[in-house]
Design a protein around this motif. Structure first.
Motif: not given
Length: 87
Positions: A63-75, A10-14, A48-58
């Protein structure tokens, strides 16, 4: 610790639905450190998934496990969709 309500698939699909779109990423850095950034979800691989940002780091990879554990939130930025997080 894994929270109930979301599976790895479900995390991968979302997250794979957000590829190419603007997202807000909140990362738990431990010891009361939260890192928040905005960028574009560039790639979604099998573990894993990769987010490109304007700042540093670029590029920030999570990992999807970070989302499951609550260590990462993607909105999604401009969308009114619910965040991809474990409930």
């Amino acid at each position: 610790m894994k929270k109930r309500g979301m599976t790895l698939e479900a995390a991968r699909l979302g997250i794979s639905r957000l590829v190419g779109k603007g997202v807000k990423l909140k990362l738990n850095g431990g010891r009361r450190r939260m890192r928040c950034c905005e960028g574009v979800l560039a790639e979604a691989h099998s573990n894993v998934f990769v987010v490109r940002t304007e700042g540093i780091p670029s590029e920030i990879s999570c990992s999807y496990v970070d989302v499951l554990c609550g260590d990462a939130v993607v909105c999604p930025c401009a969308d009114k969709s619910p965040p991809v997080t474990a409930k």
